[in-house]
Write a protein that holds these residues in place. Structure first.
Motif, mmCIF file in Angstrom:
data_model
loop_
_atom_site.group_PDB
_atom_site.id
_atom_site.type_symbol
_atom_site.label_atom_id
_atom_site.label_comp_id
_atom_site.label_asym_id
_atom_site.label_seq_id
_atom_site.Cartn_x
_atom_site.Cartn_y
_atom_site.Cartn_z
ATOM 1 N N PHE A 115 0.852 -1.186 0.000
ATOM 2 C CA PHE A 115 0.000 0.000 0.000
ATOM 3 C C PHE A 115 0.885 1.231 0.000
ATOM 4 C CE2 PHE A 115 -2.558 -3.334 1.852
ATOM 5 C CZ PHE A 115 -3.802 -3.150 1.278
ATOM 6 N N LEU A 123 -10.866 -3.013 -6.561
ATOM 7 C CA LEU A 123 -11.935 -2.383 -5.795
ATOM 8 C C LEU A 123 -11.589 -0.934 -5.505
ATOM 9 C CD1 LEU A 123 -10.991 -2.121 -2.534
ATOM 10 C CD2 LEU A 123 -11.428 -4.541 -2.592
ATOM 11 N N THR A 155 -12.775 1.658 -2.368
ATOM 12 C CA THR A 155 -13.599 1.775 -1.175
ATOM 13 C C THR A 155 -13.032 2.849 -0.258
ATOM 14 O OG1 THR A 155 -14.706 0.480 0.544
ATOM 15 C CG2 THR A 155 -12.388 0.037 0.213
ATOM 16 N N ALA A 156 -13.750 3.127 0.810
ATOM 17 C CA ALA A 156 -13.340 4.188 1.728
ATOM 18 C C ALA A 156 -13.242 3.655 3.152
ATOM 19 C CB ALA A 156 -14.343 5.337 1.675
ATOM 20 N N VAL A 157 -12.371 4.275 3.922
ATOM 21 C CA VAL A 157 -12.270 3.990 5.350
ATOM 22 C C VAL A 157 -12.452 5.323 6.059
ATOM 23 C CG1 VAL A 157 -10.858 2.993 7.175
ATOM 24 C CG2 VAL A 157 -10.557 2.210 4.827
ATOM 25 N N ASP A 158 -13.317 5.351 7.053
ATOM 26 C CA ASP A 158 -13.585 6.592 7.768
ATOM 27 C C ASP A 158 -12.686 6.676 8.999
ATOM 28 O OD1 ASP A 158 -14.547 8.833 8.905
ATOM 29 O OD2 ASP A 158 -16.618 8.155 9.133
ATOM 30 N N TRP A 159 -11.683 7.571 8.954
ATOM 31 C CA TRP A 159 -10.849 7.808 10.132
ATOM 32 C C TRP A 159 -11.422 9.034 10.832
ATOM 33 C CZ3 TRP A 159 -7.919 3.865 11.368
ATOM 34 C CH2 TRP A 159 -7.444 3.015 10.378
ATOM 35 N N THR A 212 -9.265 3.884 -0.947
ATOM 36 C CA THR A 212 -8.303 2.867 -1.361
ATOM 37 C C THR A 212 -8.650 2.385 -2.760
ATOM 38 O OG1 THR A 212 -8.074 2.151 0.920
ATOM 39 C CG2 THR A 212 -7.259 0.656 -0.773
ATOM 40 N N ARG A 263 -3.623 4.708 -1.666
ATOM 41 C CA ARG A 263 -4.464 5.402 -0.684
ATOM 42 C C ARG A 263 -4.452 6.901 -0.945
ATOM 43 N NH1 ARG A 263 -1.701 2.024 4.116
ATOM 44 N NH2 ARG A 263 0.009 3.374 3.550
ATOM 45 N N GLN A 273 -10.144 7.793 4.030
ATOM 46 C CA GLN A 273 -9.106 7.169 3.207
ATOM 47 C C GLN A 273 -9.802 6.466 2.056
ATOM 48 O OE1 GLN A 273 -6.599 4.252 5.254
ATOM 49 N NE2 GLN A 273 -6.645 2.973 3.417
#
Lengths: 391, 176
Positions: free
Chosen positions: B26, B52, B54-58, B67, B82, B65
């Motif tokens: 990454f 893919l 997709t998102a990550v909620d920090w 990805t 990222r 984020q």
């Protein structure tokens, strides 16, 4: 206006690129195929705009089965997620169990015993056979051959018996868990599996005669739903759908996992990239899975641990990290993207199901200029399971 | 994977490489560089398959984020790209012209995380949820319990009775 055999310029487009469809002209009709329709794959629907019996536009609608798995998992401990994940895909749940377990094991640094790898591979191939058998029945049924579905459902039931004696469950097996598998094989399993495999081979020979040599089936599927190999990567096409286009994409060989490097096989490939070829690739792939199961049973270790020692799962925290685990399921590439933040819960889980790309962008492209009576066969040929689209 | 990273850093201001496995790594890239990096990966490095998006909620750090996971089948390796975005307003450049299938991912991210992708086809149409006007549900600050309490009325519990007493009454109604 006379019918023009070249449909590549039809329907026409406006200068801004949108379709030139005037619904008030009386030339077009809106039709919904699904969500309650015999010619639809599961809980989804396709909004069709037709001109005569020709589809000029199709839009896929999902959301009838949304249960928010990804969000649910953010509020569950790692071990609580294990019985949830299999429910994302009904006909082939084992890939969810494997991908989730492998992702957790990688981030937690767990070493899985070798025997568990063999049993996992066995289960995944058994699940693949189940899924293909269901597909063959659906593909024939979409073209009016109801008897094929009855035959394949019978042999699928025999395979479900094997799952039941192995795991205690027929549909959601919950057998592959983080750390390994729940148990070894029961006594006499090999012999009963061999009988089941012979029954499947015998049925598939009949299916080949009755379905693939049937003039109506051939006439209606050869040339239908052609996928240009050039768009395979653009549209995220994987699995048998890509292999039928001549592209030997198979995660089992490209990026081998579990014990696939030790097994002898070659990806099944077709050339014509139409509905007939896709069905034939899946039939041959099914026979290859039968062979793989025989190889696994002949070579797997019969003793040894099947589970790695786990920490206290009620207080199991996994360090910060992210990973992606993929496997080759019966529809294509299945994967789990897992992000952890050092707590006892996953930060984010994203499920990458092959239906996500096949049933949305790809289907909407292929359906244009298709005859309305062929829509069901085309849709089934992409082998989509809606739950993995909406997770 | 380090060889690829070294080549990429000559052209792009990349963050540190995180090597998860020999075939998976990454890397973080500024949002302005994303498009050119993806194009470079696709056309020069053989990463033709968008696995893919997709998102990550920090939430604690105040950013999303995104990805973008790219796969090179011939080299048998994956690179996760990222991009960090501000949470409000969250907006990102669309890549549907590079991979048509990205439009579906972007439509889902718009609905589930509230991340906008201007110009992406049908990005404002409902994808899974119909008529959703609340906080996008996959954000970390969406309170599922509060939503449930507000939207769904609690169902009164079913009447229950002691099985022994119930059967006694059914079998011998005169003796009770």
């Amino acid at each position: 206006m006379l019918y023009q055999p070249d449909r590549s310029q039809y329907p026409s487009r406006k200068p801004d690129g949108s379709l030139d469809i005037d619904l008030s002209s009386g030339k077009y009709l809106k039709l919904w195929q699904g969500p309650q329709h015999p010619g639809i794959t599961g809980n989804m629907s396709v909004e069709l705009t037709v001109c005569g019996d020709e589809v000029v536009e199709g839009k896929t609608h999902v959301g009838y089965l949304h249960r928010g798995f990804e969000k649910l998992m953010e509020r569950r401990t790692f071990i609580q997620c294990f019985p949830i994940v299999c429910r994302i895909c009904v006909p082939e749940p084992d890939f969810n169990e494997y991908c989730y377990a492998a992702a957790v094991e990688e981030l937690a640094g767990l070493e899985v015993p070798e025997r568990a790898h063999w049993i996992r591979t066995l289960i995944l191939e058994m699940g693949r056979i189940n899924s293909y058998l269901m597909y063959l029945g659906g593909q024939a049924g979409a073209l009016g051959q109801g008897v094929i579905g009855q035959w394949t459902t019978y042999v699928r039931d025999l395979m479900l018996d094997r799952f039941e004696e192995l795991s205690g469950a027929r549909i959601y097996h919950m057998f592959i868990m983080p750390g390994g598998v729940r148990d070894g094989l029961p006594d006499g399993f090999d012999q009963r599996m061999e009988e089941t495999l012979r029954e499947i081979e015998s049925t598939l020979a009949d299916v080949k005669d009755v379905m693939f040599n049937n003039a109506v089936f051939k006439k209606r599927t050869v040339g239908l739903g052609y996928i240009d190999p050039a768009i395979v990567d653009q549209y995220g096409v994987t699995g048998p759908t890509a292999r039928a286009a001549g592209i030997a994409k198979d995660v089992r060989r490209d990026q081998p996992y579990l014990v696939y490097p030790e097994l002898d096989f070659e990806p099944v490939v077709g050339q014509d990239s139409d509905v007939f070829t896709r069905a034939d690739v899946r039939r041959r792939d099914l026979l290859m899975s039968v062979d793989l199961i025989r190889q696994i049973l002949a070579r797997m270790p019969r003793s040894g641990a099947v589970m790695a020692p786990l920490p206290n799962v009620l207080h199991w925290k996994i360090p910060f990290g992210e990973t992606y685990i993929r496997g080759e399921c019966s529809r294509g590439e299945y994967g789990y993207y897992l992000v952890t933040d050092g707590s006892g819960y996953p930060r984010r889980v994203n499920v990458r199901g092959p239906s996500y790309t096949h049933a949305m962008a790809l289907l909407e492209r292929l359906i244009v200029n298709c005859n309305i009576s062929d829509v069901a066969a085309l849709m089934v040929s992409l082998h989509t399971y809606p739950p993995e689209i909406e997770r | 994977m380090r060889d690829l990273y070294d080549r990429l850093t000559m052209a792009f201001p990349l963050g540190e490489l995180t090597e998860q496995r020999p075939d998976l790594a990454f890397v973080t890239v500024p949002r302005e560089q994303l498009r050119s990096l993806l194009l470079h990966l696709r056309d020069q490095e053989g990463f033709t398959h968008l696995v893919l998006l997709t998102a990550v909620d920090w939430l604690e750090e105040g950013h999303f984020q995104l990805t973008y996971l790219m796969n090179n089948r011939r080299a048998c390796r994956d690179l996760g790209v990222r991009v960090m975005l501000a949470r409000d307003p969250a907006s990102m450049e669309s890549i549907h012209d590079l991979w048509p299938t990205a439009a579906t991912y972007q439509r889902e991210l718009r609905e589930m995380f509230g991340i906008d992708f201007p110009g992406s086809p049908r990005v404002d149409e409902d994808f899974i949820l119909e008529g959703w006007i609340r906080t996008p549900p996959y954000r970390r600050d969406f309170d599922t319990l509060k939503f449930s309490d507000e939207v769904f009325a609690p169902r009164p519990g079913r009447a229950s009775s002691d099985p022994a007493e119930f059967m006694k009454q059914q079998l011998y109604p005169d003796k009770t």
